[in-house]
Design a protein around this motif. Structure first.
Motif, PDB file in Angstrom:
ATOM      1  N   GLN A   1     -66.449   2.844  -6.780  1.00 25.59           N
ATOM      2  CA  GLN A   1     -65.376   4.021  -6.482  1.00 25.59           C
ATOM      3  C   GLN A   1     -64.300   3.247  -5.825  1.00 25.59           C
ATOM      4  O   GLN A   1     -64.340   2.332  -5.234  1.00 25.59           O
ATOM      5  CB  GLN A   1     -65.891   5.161  -5.638  1.00 25.59           C
ATOM      6  N   VAL A   2     -63.080   3.434  -6.325  1.00 26.23           N
ATOM      7  CA  VAL A   2     -61.991   2.964  -5.844  1.00 26.23           C
ATOM      8  C   VAL A   2     -60.971   3.856  -5.389  1.00 26.23           C
ATOM      9  O   VAL A   2     -60.742   5.151  -5.852  1.00 26.23           O
ATOM     10  CB  VAL A   2     -61.088   2.240  -6.982  1.00 26.23           C
ATOM     11  N   GLN A   3     -60.400   3.909  -4.136  1.00 26.11           N
ATOM     12  CA  GLN A   3     -59.644   4.714  -3.515  1.00 26.11           C
ATOM     13  C   GLN A   3     -58.345   4.162  -3.503  1.00 26.11           C
ATOM     14  O   GLN A   3     -57.953   3.013  -3.336  1.00 26.11           O
ATOM     15  CB  GLN A   3     -59.973   5.233  -2.089  1.00 26.11           C
ATOM     16  N   LEU A   4     -57.193   4.968  -3.980  1.00 22.23           N
ATOM     17  CA  LEU A   4     -55.865   4.683  -4.007  1.00 22.23           C
ATOM     18  C   LEU A   4     -54.967   5.502  -2.835  1.00 22.23           C
ATOM     19  O   LEU A   4     -54.845   6.695  -2.805  1.00 22.23           O
ATOM     20  CB  LEU A   4     -55.168   4.651  -5.544  1.00 22.23           C
ATOM     21  N   VAL A   5     -54.115   4.704  -2.199  1.00 22.79           N
ATOM     22  CA  VAL A   5     -53.203   5.504  -1.342  1.00 22.79           C
ATOM     23  C   VAL A   5     -51.794   4.955  -1.402  1.00 22.79           C
ATOM     24  O   VAL A   5     -51.387   4.011  -1.573  1.00 22.79           O
ATOM     25  CB  VAL A   5     -53.668   5.218  -0.008  1.00 22.79           C
ATOM     26  N   GLU A   6     -50.843   6.360  -1.934  1.00 18.43           N
ATOM     27  CA  GLU A   6     -49.643   5.844  -2.047  1.00 18.43           C
ATOM     28  C   GLU A   6     -48.801   6.041  -0.787  1.00 18.43           C
ATOM     29  O   GLU A   6     -49.359   6.800   0.173  1.00 18.43           O
ATOM     30  CB  GLU A   6     -49.034   6.677  -2.980  1.00 18.43           C
ATOM     31  N   SER A   7     -47.746   5.411  -0.777  1.00 18.82           N
ATOM     32  CA  SER A   7     -46.767   5.621   0.580  1.00 18.82           C
ATOM     33  C   SER A   7     -45.409   5.251  -0.200  1.00 18.82           C
ATOM     34  O   SER A   7     -45.304   4.763  -1.050  1.00 18.82           O
ATOM     35  CB  SER A   7     -47.237   4.777   1.647  1.00 18.82           C
ATOM     36  N   GLY A   8     -44.429   5.884   0.738  1.00 19.61           N
ATOM     37  CA  GLY A   8     -42.921   5.782   0.339  1.00 19.61           C
ATOM     38  C   GLY A   8     -42.269   6.561  -0.111  1.00 19.61           C
ATOM     39  O   GLY A   8     -40.870   6.443  -0.272  1.00 19.61           O
ATOM     40  N   GLY A   9     -42.783   7.927  -0.274  1.00 17.52           N
ATOM     41  CA  GLY A   9     -41.849   8.972  -0.785  1.00 17.52           C
ATOM     42  C   GLY A   9     -41.154   9.503   0.262  1.00 17.52           C
ATOM     43  O   GLY A   9     -41.006   9.059   1.532  1.00 17.52           O
ATOM     44  N   GLY A  10     -40.241  10.425  -0.181  1.00 17.82           N
ATOM     45  CA  GLY A  10     -39.334  10.953   0.894  1.00 17.82           C
ATOM     46  C   GLY A  10     -38.097  11.693   0.060  1.00 17.82           C
ATOM     47  O   GLY A  10     -38.146  11.857  -1.071  1.00 17.82           O
ATOM     48  N   LEU A  11     -37.215  12.054   0.970  1.00 21.49           N
ATOM     49  CA  LEU A  11     -36.033  12.557   0.524  1.00 21.49           C
ATOM     50  C   LEU A  11     -35.014  11.760   0.516  1.00 21.49           C
ATOM     51  O   LEU A  11     -34.738  10.949   1.333  1.00 21.49           O
ATOM     52  CB  LEU A  11     -35.499  13.829   1.462  1.00 21.49           C
ATOM     53  N   VAL A  12     -34.067  11.696  -0.779  1.00 24.61           N
ATOM     54  CA  VAL A  12     -33.041  10.775  -0.964  1.00 24.61           C
ATOM     55  C   VAL A  12     -32.009  11.409  -1.612  1.00 24.61           C
ATOM     56  O   VAL A  12     -32.131  12.288  -2.353  1.00 24.61           O
ATOM     57  CB  VAL A  12     -33.528   9.457  -1.802  1.00 24.61           C
ATOM     58  N   GLN A  13     -31.015  10.788  -1.466  1.00 27.41           N
ATOM     59  CA  GLN A  13     -29.610  11.672  -2.164  1.00 27.41           C
ATOM     60  C   GLN A  13     -29.593  11.132  -3.639  1.00 27.41           C
ATOM     61  O   GLN A  13     -29.918   9.703  -3.910  1.00 27.41           O
ATOM     62  CB  GLN A  13     -28.381  11.291  -1.343  1.00 27.41           C
ATOM     63  N   PRO A  14     -29.098  11.731  -4.436  1.00 25.52           N
ATOM     64  CA  PRO A  14     -28.594  11.204  -5.782  1.00 25.52           C
ATOM     65  C   PRO A  14     -27.893   9.832  -5.855  1.00 25.52           C
ATOM     66  O   PRO A  14     -27.026   9.632  -5.246  1.00 25.52           O
ATOM     67  CB  PRO A  14     -27.906  12.463  -6.481  1.00 25.52           C
ATOM     68  N   GLY A  15     -28.344   9.211  -6.777  1.00 30.36           N
ATOM     69  CA  GLY A  15     -27.944   7.501  -6.692  1.00 30.36           C
ATOM     70  C   GLY A  15     -28.565   6.591  -5.800  1.00 30.36           C
ATOM     71  O   GLY A  15     -28.578   5.396  -5.578  1.00 30.36           O
ATOM     72  N   GLY A  16     -29.494   7.237  -5.029  1.00 24.73           N
ATOM     73  CA  GLY A  16     -30.278   6.351  -3.811  1.00 24.73           C
ATOM     74  C   GLY A  16     -31.267   5.739  -4.373  1.00 24.73           C
ATOM     75  O   GLY A  16     -31.633   5.836  -5.779  1.00 24.73           O
ATOM     76  N   SER A  17     -32.002   4.937  -3.610  1.00 26.71           N
ATOM     77  CA  SER A  17     -33.301   4.203  -4.047  1.00 26.71           C
ATOM     78  C   SER A  17     -34.615   4.537  -3.021  1.00 26.71           C
ATOM     79  O   SER A  17     -34.359   4.937  -1.892  1.00 26.71           O
ATOM     80  CB  SER A  17     -32.971   2.794  -3.891  1.00 26.71           C
ATOM     81  N   LEU A  18     -35.736   4.511  -3.694  1.00 24.81           N
ATOM     82  CA  LEU A  18     -36.913   4.414  -2.912  1.00 24.81           C
ATOM     83  C   LEU A  18     -37.937   3.482  -3.411  1.00 24.81           C
ATOM     84  O   LEU A  18     -37.888   3.220  -4.818  1.00 24.81           O
ATOM     85  CB  LEU A  18     -37.685   5.701  -2.773  1.00 24.81           C
ATOM     86  N   ARG A  19     -38.721   2.996  -2.497  1.00 23.26           N
ATOM     87  CA  ARG A  19     -39.743   2.095  -3.076  1.00 23.26           C
ATOM     88  C   ARG A  19     -41.179   2.557  -2.914  1.00 23.26           C
ATOM     89  O   ARG A  19     -41.312   3.216  -1.591  1.00 23.26           O
ATOM     90  CB  ARG A  19     -39.754   0.582  -2.493  1.00 23.26           C
ATOM     91  N   LEU A  20     -41.924   2.902  -3.691  1.00 21.24           N
ATOM     92  CA  LEU A  20     -43.306   3.589  -3.720  1.00 21.24           C
ATOM     93  C   LEU A  20     -44.305   2.547  -3.754  1.00 21.24           C
ATOM     94  O   LEU A  20     -44.192   1.686  -4.429  1.00 21.24           O
ATOM     95  CB  LEU A  20     -43.711   4.461  -4.820  1.00 21.24           C
ATOM     96  N   SER A  21     -45.254   2.428  -2.723  1.00 21.37           N
ATOM     97  CA  SER A  21     -46.161   1.533  -2.951  1.00 21.37           C
ATOM     98  C   SER A  21     -47.798   2.122  -2.968  1.00 21.37           C
ATOM     99  O   SER A  21     -47.938   3.161  -2.458  1.00 21.37           O
ATOM    100  CB  SER A  21     -46.246   0.485  -1.375  1.00 21.37           C
ATOM    101  N   CYS A  22     -48.590   1.722  -3.401  1.00 20.13           N
ATOM    102  CA  CYS A  22     -49.962   1.772  -3.701  1.00 20.13           C
ATOM    103  C   CYS A  22     -50.977   0.714  -3.372  1.00 20.13           C
ATOM    104  O   CYS A  22     -50.894  -0.326  -3.802  1.00 20.13           O
ATOM    105  CB  CYS A  22     -50.129   2.327  -5.063  1.00 20.13           C
ATOM    106  N   VAL A  23     -51.824   1.191  -2.540  1.00 20.80           N
ATOM    107  CA  VAL A  23     -52.887   0.066  -1.987  1.00 20.80           C
ATOM    108  C   VAL A  23     -54.238   0.544  -2.458  1.00 20.80           C
ATOM    109  O   VAL A  23     -54.645   1.650  -2.360  1.00 20.80           O
ATOM    110  CB  VAL A  23     -52.716  -0.436  -0.790  1.00 20.80           C
TER     111      VAL A  23
END
Length: 115
Positions: free
Chosen positions: A1-23
């Motif tokens: 069994q493998v568990q995946l955990v995401e992080s990095g989401g949030g609220l951003v304005q149009p044109g902005g950037s975000l980086r999501l990570s999964c371990v």
């Protein structure tokens, strides 16, 4: 069994950037493909991008040129760099590991693009 955990989401304005990570909780074989999917309210889950063990990436047409998927097999991680975000990118984003006929999913992380 493998568990995946995401992080990095949030609220951003149009044109902005975000980086999501999964371990991943366990070692990922370098031959295994990993990806990111998203699901907006009232819509089906859709594939955003995936990356092969060798590092070949593929993207949905809607995100080409704006999103970049990458992986680090030594750290058991896969990231999604999202630039030039649009309101239509608003969704819950899920990390996925494809192992044979089984797909493992993370719990999801919310991305909201709004002014």
């Amino acid at each position: 069994q493998v568990q995946l955990v995401e992080s990095g989401g949030g609220l951003v304005q149009p044109g902005g950037s975000l980086r999501l990570s999964c371990v991943a909780s366990r070692s990922i074989f370098s031959i295994e493909t990993m990806g990111w999917h998203r699901q907006a309210p009232g819509k089906q889950r859709e594939l955003v991008a995936f990356i092969s063990g060798g590092g070949t990436a593929n993207y949905a047409d809607s995100v080409k040129g704006r999103f970049t998927i990458s992986r680090d097999n030594n750290k058991n991680t896969v990231d999604l760099q999202m630039n030039s975000l649009k309101p239509e990118d608003t969704a819950v984003y899920y990390c996925a590991l494809y192992r044979g006929t089984i797909t493992y999913w993370g719990q999801g992380t919310q991305v909201t693009v709004s002014s």
